[in-house]
Design a protein around this motif. Structure first.
Motif, short mmCIF file in Angstrom:
data_model
loop_
_atom_site.label_atom_id
_atom_site.label_comp_id
_atom_site.label_asym_id
_atom_site.label_seq_id
_atom_site.Cartn_x
_atom_site.Cartn_y
_atom_site.Cartn_z
N LYS A 26 0.61 -0.77 -0.24
CA LYS A 26 -0.11 0.47 0.15
C LYS A 26 1.06 1.29 0.06
O LYS A 26 0.09 2.59 -0.32
N THR A 70 1.37 -0.25 -6.85
CA THR A 70 1.69 1.07 -6.30
C THR A 70 3.54 1.40 -7.18
O THR A 70 3.93 2.81 -6.59
N ARG A 86 5.17 -1.62 -12.57
CA ARG A 86 3.90 -1.91 -11.61
C ARG A 86 3.09 -3.16 -11.63
O ARG A 86 3.49 -3.44 -12.82
#
Length: 234
Positions: A26, A70, A86
């Motif tokens: 995250k 991310t 990514r």
């Protein structure tokens, strides 16, 4: 999760770890920030306290990269670099380590001692790990660590499930934290505790109070299965 060793050369081995967790990292800075605040430490039934685990391995790498949902970051002799890659889901950690054949095989043996979650396919070098069927399970109130409202880890006790597995030549008796072996154990069983286990300061062993409480609970639940030899009675 997929963990695999790629081609080795000149005393180095490549370690690749891939998972398919929907969110990945995250916050990508947590891939390299020591002691970043962990969102796992408030949940006793989720592994992780200090956001430290992958950093311990990255610190040993000659070169490494982390690519997640991310973004990505690469580490080499010139430092840390952001990369544009990514993933749609999950993360991939790819690193080159200087380890010899004996060290590599020993590491693989340790990984194969994991008790993977039943609903997550876990493979090592394309070999699927199987948890096996527990001999039995029981509930016990055991010491654990959990974050308080201010984020500080505090010791408490709570009821949890303990799964009991048989041993094999490759999987000796041990205390496990949610499937991860923490320390070896005298006796005929592997005891898999379903919550965080209080560890010593060096993180190499469980606290004696916890081991005592678990041993007593296990004996009360399993004594009818034990032989005189298991109990140390001659």
């Amino acid at each position: 999760m997929i963990a695999q060793k790629a081609t080795k050369a000149n005393g180095f081995s490549r370690l690749v770890v891939v998972d398919d967790a929907p969110d990945g990292f995250k916050n990508l800075t947590h891939a390299y920030t020591l002691f970043a605040e962990s969102n796992k430490k408030g949940n006793a039934e989720q592994r992780g306290r200090f956001n430290l685990g992958e950093k311990l391995v990255l610190a040993l790498a000659r070169e490494a990269s982390v690519v997640s949902t991310t973004g990505g970051v690469r580490f080499d002799e010139d430092g840390r670099h952001r990369v544009l890659n990514r993933r749609e889901h999950g993360s991939e950690i790819n690193m080159v380590l200087r380890i010899n054949k004996e060290e590599r095989e020993r590491a693989l043996d340790q990984v194969r001692r994991l008790i993977p979650p039943a609903n997550i396919v876990t493979t090592v070098n394309s070999e699927r790990l199987h948890a096996g069927t527990p001999l039995t399970e029981f509930e016990a109130t055991l010491p654990t660590e959990i974050a308080d409202a201010d984020g500080n880890l505090v010791r408490t006790s709570r009821k949890t499930k303990v799964r009991v597995f048989d041993t094999t030549p490759l999987t000796p008796a041990a205390i496990c934290e949610m499937g991860i072996p923490v320390c070896e154990l005298d006796g005929p069983y592997r005891l898999d505790v379903g919550q965080k286990i209080p560890l010593t300061l060096d993180r190499e062993n469980v606290r004696e109070g916890f081991k005592r409480a678990l041993t007593i609970a296990a004996f009360n639940a399993l004594h009818h299965r034990m032989t005189r030899e298991d109990m140390g009675v001659t």
